[in-house]
Design a protein around this motif. Structure first.
Motif, mmCIF file in Angstrom:
data_model
loop_
_atom_site.group_PDB
_atom_site.id
_atom_site.type_symbol
_atom_site.label_atom_id
_atom_site.label_comp_id
_atom_site.label_asym_id
_atom_site.label_seq_id
_atom_site.Cartn_x
_atom_site.Cartn_y
_atom_site.Cartn_z
ATOM 1 N N ILE A 11 0.845 -1.184 0.000
ATOM 2 C CA ILE A 11 0.000 0.000 0.000
ATOM 3 C C ILE A 11 0.884 1.239 0.000
ATOM 4 C CG2 ILE A 11 -1.953 1.124 1.128
ATOM 5 C CD1 ILE A 11 -2.578 -1.630 0.234
ATOM 6 N N ALA A 25 -9.115 -1.094 -0.979
ATOM 7 C CA ALA A 25 -8.197 -1.069 0.149
ATOM 8 C C ALA A 25 -8.550 -2.188 1.090
ATOM 9 C CB ALA A 25 -8.286 0.271 0.860
ATOM 10 N N THR A 29 -9.967 -0.632 7.199
ATOM 11 C CA THR A 29 -9.809 0.750 6.805
ATOM 12 C C THR A 29 -11.161 1.416 6.899
ATOM 13 O OG1 THR A 29 -10.256 0.296 4.490
ATOM 14 C CG2 THR A 29 -7.968 0.144 5.200
ATOM 15 N N GLU A 163 -10.707 5.944 1.198
ATOM 16 C CA GLU A 163 -10.219 4.878 2.064
ATOM 17 C C GLU A 163 -8.955 5.370 2.751
ATOM 18 O OE1 GLU A 163 -11.467 1.986 2.726
ATOM 19 O OE2 GLU A 163 -12.847 1.478 1.097
ATOM 20 N N SER A 165 -5.373 3.745 4.638
ATOM 21 C CA SER A 165 -4.566 2.577 4.957
ATOM 22 C C SER A 165 -3.126 3.032 5.134
ATOM 23 C CB SER A 165 -4.654 1.544 3.829
ATOM 24 O OG SER A 165 -3.869 0.409 4.120
ATOM 25 N N GLU A 166 -2.483 2.551 6.178
ATOM 26 C CA GLU A 166 -1.098 2.913 6.489
ATOM 27 C C GLU A 166 -0.895 4.421 6.522
ATOM 28 O OE1 GLU A 166 1.870 0.884 4.207
ATOM 29 O OE2 GLU A 166 1.710 -0.845 5.527
ATOM 30 N N ASN A 206 -5.477 -6.100 2.600
ATOM 31 C CA ASN A 206 -4.964 -4.870 3.200
ATOM 32 C C ASN A 206 -3.486 -5.066 3.498
ATOM 33 O OD1 ASN A 206 -4.728 -2.351 4.465
ATOM 34 N ND2 ASN A 206 -5.229 -3.204 6.462
ATOM 35 N N ASP A 207 -2.645 -4.220 2.914
ATOM 36 C CA ASP A 207 -1.202 -4.313 3.124
ATOM 37 C C ASP A 207 -0.694 -5.730 2.875
ATOM 38 O OD1 ASP A 207 1.375 -3.537 3.707
ATOM 39 O OD2 ASP A 207 1.138 -3.796 5.866
#
Length: 326
Positions: A11, A25, A29, A163, A165-166, A206-207
């Motif tokens: 990501i 994503a 999230t 979204e 994420s990270e 996710n990731d």
């Protein structure tokens, strides 16, 4: 012995742009989603009405290539007038809207990546979004910078959701919003919207980690397979086939951070994840039927029983042939 292919899904800036279109994503999230009111039942329309709506939509759509705001006009116009179009033209316009949103997504995403914008969104999310959910209204309540507010308003107008994420915030397709159009369009595209909405509402990855259960992962894969069988000539069958290939890889290999088989220190594979094997067995409770995915699961289980649940050359070759011949 070769290991299953590594899935390089990180990501980061460029990856986020791809994920926004293909796999969304990750679960866990928060999403800025627009609420789409349930559409009324489709009414009988005249040919003149339908053609008029179609032609006006085409004007907005054509202008959107030069003037991004025209895409917002096109979407708003379709939301307000699709009930006056026949099913064929309504379906074409919905597909065109999806294409236009996807085409605009990467360019628009670049506007949200500057540090100033990311910090403003993050600060607003930490102040109110974590309790109320990441919505446009909750963010705009705390963001005072006019340029950032304008970007969020633009994102809303295009029909995207956000979204995170990270620590990064980015727009993605909002297929839940497309459900408004379902009463007016062909069954195949309505079913396609449901498939895509399931993934963007609760993404599988996710990731580089699978963040839904193995059971749900298999069920989503089977749903994609069923779509391809039921609608082999649909305009979106090609897109669903591409998604199916990706999901099949997850079902049989896992992902970088959620491997299907345990790794030794040297990177060699050993025993299958017990929960994945249980999911395989559960999926076969009603038999494999004519499902290629289920038949493959059935064969893999047989080889695992013979190998003591361990990865070996037979499984490696069998799955490689399965993926290559898909």
């Amino acid at each position: 012995m070769k290991n299953p292919p590594k899935l390089s899904i990180k990501i980061k800036r460029n990856a986020l742009l791809g994920l926004a279109i293909v796999v969304g994503a990750g679960a866990g999230t928060a999403a800025i989603a627009q609420s789409a009111s349930a559409a009324p039942a489709a009414a009988v329309v005249t040919s003149e009405q339908s053609l008029g709506v179609y032609n006006q939509f085409q004007k907005y759509l054509k202008n959107s290539a030069k003037t991004p705001y025209s895409l917002i006009q096109a979407r708003n116009y379709l939301l307000n007038h699709i009930k006056r179009a026949d099913s064929w033209r309504a379906t074409v316009m919905v597909l065109q809207l999806e294409n236009a949103q996807k085409a605009r997504l990467n360019v628009f995403s670049e506007k949200l990546f500057p540090e100033k914008v990311q910090k403003a969104i993050d600060a607003a999310y930490r102040k109110g979004g974590q309790q109320t959910g990441l919505t446009y209204s909750s963010l705009l309540k705390y963001i005072t910078d006019d340029s950032v507010r304008a970007l969020l308003t633009e994102s809303y107008g295009y029909g995207y959701k956000l979204e995170t994420s990270e620590g990064m915030y980015y727009p993605v397709m909002h297929y839940e919003g497309f459900k408004f159009f379902k009463p007016y369009i062909g069954k195949d595209i309505a079913a396609y919207i449901d498939l895509m909405a399931a993934d963007t509402n609760k993404p599988a990855l996710n990731d580089a980690a699978i963040v839904i259960s193995w059971d749900e992962l298999i069920n989503r894969t089977l749903a994609l397979e069923s779509y391809v069988k039921e609608y082999p000539k649909s305009n979106r069958t090609g897109a669903v086939k591409d998604k199916l290939k990706l999901m099949e890889t997850f079902v049989f290999y896992g992902s970088n951070n959620t491997p299907a088989y345990e790794y030794l220190a040297k990177g060699e594979l050993t025993t299958i994840d017990p929960e994945l094997k249980q999911a395989y067995e559960k999926a076969l409770q009603s038999g494999a039927g004519d499902s290629r995915v289920l038949k493959t699961i059935q064969s893999v289980l047989g080889m695992l029983d013979a190998s003591g649940d361990k990865w070996n050359g037979n499984i490696e070759k069998f799955l490689r042939d399965f993926i290559q011949n898909d």
